[in-house]
Design a protein around this motif. Structure first.
Motif: not given
Length: 204
Positions: A113-139
């Protein structure tokens, strides 16, 4: 665009699974970035040629590990949501159980998760995956809470549930990055977060 073809041969499937397991271990130990492809292949009891044939590069491997993690979390959330849907437990206990089960999925995957958070700051696709799992849990969390909307005292139940879900995720992401909630013992975090959220949901 990161993508991998699903192997058709059992031997290739087993090799891919070993690469994913090794990468997950490296991420958990915060050594993924420093580990070369040759070493990854050795740890996976495979070859560099097999690595390139199945994956191509480390970014694809990282994305594949995260995709597997996302699938696992979604499966756990789906099972938990179905279980709680038919539960007679009071809402505060259901929320605590939900939080506990999600935290368990994050536990041991902090490196990923730390690697994903770091990568998501500069990579759109990783950011989208990060948002996806957060949205799934949130829903799923919002559906749990709003199934008890009549019990809530907050004047805007849907808004309150959504904000509570995002506060919960923000807290979990903070815990992932920092590794602590100050002096609060980890074993009581689910109960204390549930108390905090329920107090907000029941506020008039």
């Amino acid at each position: 665009m990161f993508s991998i073809a699903s192997p058709t041969q059992a031997r290739s499937k087993q090799a891919l699974e070993r690469f994913l397991n090794v990468a997950a271990e490296q991420l958990a130990n915060n050594t993924f970035e420093e580990t070369g492809i040759a070493q990854l292949a050795q740890l996976a009891e495979s070859s560099v040629g097999t690595f390139y044939r199945l994956l191509g590069d480390k970014d694809v491997l990282l994305y594949a590990v995260h995709s597997r993690f996302v699938d696992q979390v979604q499966g756990i959330v789906d099972t938990l949501s179905d279980e709680l849907k038919h539960s007679e437990l009071p809402l505060d206990e259901q929320i605590e159980r939900f939080i506990s089960n999600v935290i368990v999925q994050f536990d041991g995957n902090e490196g990923l998760l730390r690697a994903l958070i770091r990568r998501s700051s500069v990579d759109l696709q990783f950011r989208q995956r990060f948002h996806h799992i957060n949205a799934y849990i949130s829903q799923a969390f919002c559906q749990l809470v709003l199934a008890h909307a009549a019990e809530l005292q907050h004047p805007q139940p849907a808004q309150a549930a959504d904000l509570a879900a995002h506060l919960l995720l923000a807290g979990m992401n903070y815990f992932t990055m920092v590794g602590t909630f100050g002096s609060t013992p980890p074993k009581v975090i689910p109960h204390e977060l549930a108390r905090f959220i329920c107090s907000y949901l029941h506020s008039a």
